[in-house]
Design a protein around this motif. Structure first.
Motif, short mmCIF file in Angstrom:
data_model
loop_
_atom_site.label_atom_id
_atom_site.label_comp_id
_atom_site.label_asym_id
_atom_site.label_seq_id
_atom_site.Cartn_x
_atom_site.Cartn_y
_atom_site.Cartn_z
N SER A 170 0.82 -1.21 0.00
CA SER A 170 0.00 0.00 0.00
C SER A 170 0.85 1.27 0.00
O SER A 170 1.94 1.32 0.59
CB SER A 170 -0.91 0.02 1.24
OG SER A 170 -1.63 1.22 1.33
N PHE A 171 0.34 2.29 -0.69
CA PHE A 171 0.79 3.67 -0.52
C PHE A 171 -0.25 4.32 0.39
O PHE A 171 -1.26 4.86 -0.09
CB PHE A 171 0.85 4.39 -1.86
CG PHE A 171 1.85 3.82 -2.83
CD1 PHE A 171 3.16 4.30 -2.87
CD2 PHE A 171 1.48 2.82 -3.72
CE1 PHE A 171 4.08 3.79 -3.78
CE2 PHE A 171 2.40 2.31 -4.64
CZ PHE A 171 3.70 2.79 -4.66
N CYS A 194 -1.26 13.41 -4.91
CA CYS A 194 -0.30 14.21 -5.66
C CYS A 194 0.11 13.45 -6.92
O CYS A 194 0.80 12.43 -6.84
CB CYS A 194 0.93 14.52 -4.80
SG CYS A 194 2.10 15.60 -5.62
N ARG A 195 -0.35 13.93 -8.05
CA ARG A 195 -0.04 13.29 -9.33
C ARG A 195 1.37 13.66 -9.76
O ARG A 195 1.73 14.84 -9.79
CB ARG A 195 -1.06 13.71 -10.40
CG ARG A 195 -0.87 13.01 -11.74
CD ARG A 195 -1.97 13.40 -12.70
NE ARG A 195 -1.78 12.85 -14.02
CZ ARG A 195 -2.13 11.63 -14.40
NH1 ARG A 195 -2.73 10.83 -13.54
NH2 ARG A 195 -1.93 11.21 -15.63
N ASN A 216 6.94 3.11 -12.19
CA ASN A 216 6.32 2.32 -11.13
C ASN A 216 5.15 3.04 -10.47
O ASN A 216 4.17 2.40 -10.08
CB ASN A 216 7.38 1.93 -10.09
CG ASN A 216 8.19 0.73 -10.51
OD1 ASN A 216 7.75 -0.40 -10.38
ND2 ASN A 216 9.38 0.98 -11.06
N LEU A 217 5.23 4.34 -10.34
CA LEU A 217 4.11 5.09 -9.78
C LEU A 217 2.92 5.07 -10.74
O LEU A 217 1.76 4.98 -10.30
CB LEU A 217 4.53 6.53 -9.47
CG LEU A 217 5.56 6.68 -8.36
CD1 LEU A 217 5.95 8.13 -8.19
CD2 LEU A 217 5.03 6.10 -7.04
N VAL A 218 3.19 5.17 -12.03
CA VAL A 218 2.11 5.08 -13.01
C VAL A 218 1.45 3.70 -12.94
O VAL A 218 0.21 3.58 -12.92
CB VAL A 218 2.65 5.37 -14.43
CG1 VAL A 218 1.59 5.04 -15.48
CG2 VAL A 218 3.10 6.82 -14.55
N ALA A 222 -1.50 4.77 -9.91
CA ALA A 222 -2.24 5.70 -10.76
C ALA A 222 -1.54 7.04 -10.91
O ALA A 222 -2.17 8.09 -10.92
CB ALA A 222 -3.66 5.90 -10.21
N HIS A 223 -0.19 7.01 -11.00
CA HIS A 223 0.61 8.20 -11.23
C HIS A 223 0.93 8.97 -9.94
O HIS A 223 1.60 10.01 -9.99
CB HIS A 223 -0.10 9.18 -12.18
CG HIS A 223 0.63 9.44 -13.46
ND1 HIS A 223 0.14 9.07 -14.69
CD2 HIS A 223 1.82 10.04 -13.71
CE1 HIS A 223 0.98 9.44 -15.63
NE2 HIS A 223 2.02 10.03 -15.07
N ASN A 224 0.46 8.51 -8.78
CA ASN A 224 0.47 9.34 -7.58
C ASN A 224 1.52 8.91 -6.55
O ASN A 224 1.91 7.75 -6.48
CB ASN A 224 -0.91 9.29 -6.90
CG ASN A 224 -2.02 9.76 -7.82
OD1 ASN A 224 -1.89 10.78 -8.47
ND2 ASN A 224 -3.10 8.99 -7.87
N LEU A 225 1.94 9.88 -5.73
CA LEU A 225 2.71 9.60 -4.53
C LEU A 225 2.56 10.80 -3.61
O LEU A 225 2.80 11.94 -4.01
CB LEU A 225 4.20 9.38 -4.83
CG LEU A 225 5.00 8.90 -3.61
CD1 LEU A 225 4.69 7.43 -3.30
CD2 LEU A 225 6.49 9.08 -3.82
#
Length: 248
Positions: A170-171, A194-195, A216-218, A222-225
């Protein structure tokens, strides 16, 4: 409610796109952190504001250090150089020589300019939210997905980094949208994820250019962190301050 983490790092960014200033405490108002994003860097030829995420000519900009002195005046240092007062001709020459084209640091609005400054201004590109919060749990998740990469907070330009235990698979803060947090005296509402953009892959001191960070974030978030937050109750935040959920 019990604390779910504590503040590990605090950052402000006196000049957009330039390196941030790490602090022991921050003062957060309704609209901003004191001293955050007061200045911008522009290409003198067309007044274009720095966009490291979109144009390679700006890729060295995040290596330029920044700080505010006791009078809240900006100082910058290019790699290998001394601290210089900004804005001003000497600092603009140093930045221009470093980048290889004519560039200038300018205040975002007259209210941010030093008292003696009478030069040109620039407009902030955007201001998404007063606070950007990131947890070490999300950085650990990214590192698990991309073991060869440097999941360094500086890639992501957070204001508050909260140390908390990893959450398997999980993030975690991405799942907190709409919830309220108390961090020290500060009360926040988590407004949106935060995209991430191409800034996250750019090399800085201590880590290399790495497209795998964004891939990897994409793919996995979904592009976010991290998350953006609005301020319900302004306050001071110190390193070590506990973070907890509060009732809406």
């Amino acid at each position: 409610m019990a604390a779910i983490g504590s503040v590990a790092e605090l950052w402000r960014y006196p000049a957009s796109s330039l390196a941030g200033e790490r602090l022991e405490a921050i003062a957060v108002g309704t609209d901003s952190i004191e001293g955050d994003r007061m200045f911008g860097l522009v290409d003198v030829s067309d007044n274009e504001i720095a966009r490291p995420d979109r144009d390679a000519k700006w890729h060295k900009v995040p290596r330029i250090r920044t700080r505010l002195n006791h009078d809240r005046e900006l100082e910058i240092a290019i790699p290998g150089g001394d601290w210089l007062s900004a804005p001003g001709p000497e600092c603009d020459r140093a930045v221009s020589n470093y980048l290889g084209f004519a560039a200038s640091i300018r205040p975002f609005g007259r209210e941010n300019a030093p008292p003696a400054y009478a030069g040109p201004l620039t407009q902030a590109r955007y201001k998404k939210a007063p606070i950007h919060l990131l947890t070490t749990a999300s950085l650990a998740r990214l590192k698990a997905l991309h073991p060869d990469g440097a999941a360094d907070p500086r890639r992501f330009r957070p204001n508050i980094v909260v140390d908390m235990a990893p959450v398997d698979g999980s993030f975690p803060e991405t799942e907190w949208i709409g919830r309220k947090l108390a961090i020290g005296d500060l009360v926040l509402t988590i407004s949106e994820p935060c995209r991430r953009c191409g800034f996250t892959i750019i090399a800085q001191d201590g880590f290399d250019n790495d497209p795998g960070i964004l891939r990897n974030l994409v793919r996995y978030n979904a592009h976010n962190l991290g998350v953006y937050c609005t301020v319900d109750k302004p306050g001071r935040v110190d390193i070590g301050a506990p973070m907890r959920f509060v009732a809406a």
